[in-house]
Enzyme design. Structure first.
Site, PDB file in Angstrom:
ATOM      1  N   LYS A  14       0.835  -1.211   0.000  1.00 23.30           N
ATOM      2  CA  LYS A  14       0.000   0.000   0.000  1.00 23.30           C
ATOM      3  C   LYS A  14       0.873   1.267   0.000  1.00 23.30           C
ATOM      4  O   LYS A  14       0.597   2.199  -0.745  1.00 23.30           O
ATOM      5  CB  LYS A  14      -0.942   0.017   1.218  1.00 23.30           C
ATOM      6  CG  LYS A  14      -1.942  -1.139   1.251  1.00 23.30           C
ATOM      7  CD  LYS A  14      -2.982  -0.964   2.346  1.00 23.30           C
ATOM      8  CE  LYS A  14      -2.382  -0.985   3.756  1.00 23.30           C
ATOM      9  NZ  LYS A  14      -1.912  -2.336   4.185  1.00 23.30           N
ATOM     10  N   ARG A  89     -10.506   0.616   7.937  1.00 20.95           N
ATOM     11  CA  ARG A  89     -10.124  -0.757   8.229  1.00 20.95           C
ATOM     12  C   ARG A  89     -11.233  -1.512   8.950  1.00 20.95           C
ATOM     13  O   ARG A  89     -11.082  -2.703   9.232  1.00 20.95           O
ATOM     14  CB  ARG A  89      -8.893  -0.763   9.140  1.00 20.95           C
ATOM     15  CG  ARG A  89      -7.572  -0.994   8.429  1.00 20.95           C
ATOM     16  CD  ARG A  89      -6.498  -0.767   9.473  1.00 20.95           C
ATOM     17  NE  ARG A  89      -5.284  -1.491   9.279  1.00 20.95           N
ATOM     18  CZ  ARG A  89      -4.171  -0.992   8.741  1.00 20.95           C
ATOM     19  NH1 ARG A  89      -4.158   0.211   8.236  1.00 20.95           N
ATOM     20  NH2 ARG A  89      -3.081  -1.703   8.691  1.00 20.95           N
ATOM     21  N   ARG A 128      11.377  -6.247   6.274  1.00 21.09           N
ATOM     22  CA  ARG A 128      11.174  -4.809   6.409  1.00 21.09           C
ATOM     23  C   ARG A 128      11.733  -4.256   7.722  1.00 21.09           C
ATOM     24  O   ARG A 128      12.367  -3.217   7.742  1.00 21.09           O
ATOM     25  CB  ARG A 128       9.680  -4.500   6.302  1.00 21.09           C
ATOM     26  CG  ARG A 128       9.364  -3.038   6.217  1.00 21.09           C
ATOM     27  CD  ARG A 128       7.960  -2.770   5.744  1.00 21.09           C
ATOM     28  NE  ARG A 128       6.981  -3.025   6.798  1.00 21.09           N
ATOM     29  CZ  ARG A 128       5.680  -2.764   6.670  1.00 21.09           C
ATOM     30  NH1 ARG A 128       5.215  -2.311   5.542  1.00 21.09           N
ATOM     31  NH2 ARG A 128       4.858  -3.009   7.667  1.00 21.09           N
ATOM     32  N   ARG A 130      10.212  -3.104  10.602  1.00 20.50           N
ATOM     33  CA  ARG A 130       9.566  -2.088  11.430  1.00 20.50           C
ATOM     34  C   ARG A 130       9.287  -2.710  12.799  1.00 20.50           C
ATOM     35  O   ARG A 130       9.278  -3.919  12.934  1.00 20.50           O
ATOM     36  CB  ARG A 130       8.255  -1.650  10.751  1.00 20.50           C
ATOM     37  CG  ARG A 130       7.873  -0.224  11.019  1.00 20.50           C
ATOM     38  CD  ARG A 130       6.741   0.212  10.111  1.00 20.50           C
ATOM     39  NE  ARG A 130       5.499  -0.483  10.431  1.00 20.50           N
ATOM     40  CZ  ARG A 130       4.416  -0.457   9.654  1.00 20.50           C
ATOM     41  NH1 ARG A 130       4.449   0.205   8.519  1.00 20.50           N
ATOM     42  NH2 ARG A 130       3.337  -1.097  10.003  1.00 20.50           N
ATOM     43  N   ARG A 141      -1.720  -9.144  13.101  1.00 19.47           N
ATOM     44  CA  ARG A 141      -2.202  -8.154  12.129  1.00 19.47           C
ATOM     45  C   ARG A 141      -2.919  -8.831  10.966  1.00 19.47           C
ATOM     46  O   ARG A 141      -3.935  -8.333  10.483  1.00 19.47           O
ATOM     47  CB  ARG A 141      -1.027  -7.307  11.622  1.00 19.47           C
ATOM     48  CG  ARG A 141      -0.629  -6.232  12.627  1.00 19.47           C
ATOM     49  CD  ARG A 141       0.808  -5.772  12.454  1.00 19.47           C
ATOM     50  NE  ARG A 141       1.079  -5.149  11.183  1.00 19.47           N
ATOM     51  CZ  ARG A 141       2.293  -5.122  10.620  1.00 19.47           C
ATOM     52  NH1 ARG A 141       3.314  -5.696  11.222  1.00 19.47           N
ATOM     53  NH2 ARG A 141       2.460  -4.525   9.465  1.00 19.47           N
TER      54      ARG A 141
END
Ligand code: ADP
Length: 196
Positions: A14, A89, A128, A130, A141
């Site tokens: 996204k 969401r 990634r 994070r 998630r």
């Protein structure tokens, strides 16, 4: 003038596709994830509240999100359009957004669902790094995505707004698919096709 929503699991791309879209469309970027991370960095009350949920991989409660987004939408630049990234969401968020946009005469033009299988998402997020990209948080998630967020595709497909895009492959390839979907909608008459 364009209002777009980007829907998809964490790691669907996204953020990457938002950047590319914003290079084409002169509209503000409304990423609730970015806004929340900025609130945490600035140690605002909203940031303090949100931090717990985010680090556990849970959705931040609707009232907090709607506060944040409502304020942003009231700013003058959002009259020209918006790219919603990671929002809405939940069904409650989607309905609140509809209410807001309807009362301001600003319809949504298209909802892009970036489709990427879980195993690919897990692989991408592992690289990634994070804070909330630890394996157990990723699992949480993803669970939330499928249970709570993904059902929004029905909500938008019933309104003829949904465009499903294959999120596999190189970012430029995915972007070409998004542009094709956008063009389709812009040349189609009547303006909205009945199904996505
Ligand atoms: P990703 O899509 O990769 O999970 P985001 O930056 O969009 O990344 O979101 C990070 C976290 O921020 C989410 O896991 C959630 O805790 C919180 N968050 C972001 N947007 C929302 C939203 N619209 N509603 C509830 N929580 C949100």
């Amino acid at each position: 003038m364009m209002r777009l929503i980007l829907l998809g699991p964490p790691g669907a791309g996204k953020g990457t596709q938002s950047e590319r879209l914003l290079g084409h469309l002169r509209i503000p970027h409304l990423s609730t994830g970015d806004m929340l991370r900025a609130a945490i960095a600035a140690r605002t009350p909203i940031g303090m509240l949100a931090e717990e949920y985010m680090s556990a991989g849970q959705l931040v409660p609707d009232p907090i999100i709607l506060d944040l987004v409502g304020e942003r939408l009231d700013e003058p630049d959002c009259r020209a359009g918006a790219l919603f990234d990671g929002f809405p969401r939940t069904l409650g968020q989607a309905q609140a957004l509809d209410d807001y946009l309807q009362s301001h005469g600003r319809p949504i033009d298209m909802v892009i669902e970036l489709r990427v299988p879980d195993e690919v998402v897990i692989r991408r997020l592992a690289g990634r790094g994070r804070d909330d990209d630890r394996p157990e948080v990723i699992a949480e998630r993803l669970k939330g995505y499928w249970a709570i967020t993904r059902p929004l595709t029905d909500y938008y497909s019933q309104r003829g707004l949904l465009e499903q895009i294959d999120g596999l492959g190189a970012p430029d390839q995915v972007f070409d698919r998004i542009l094709a979907g956008l063009n389709l909608r812009h040349t189609a008459t009547p303006r909205r096709r009945a199904t996505g």
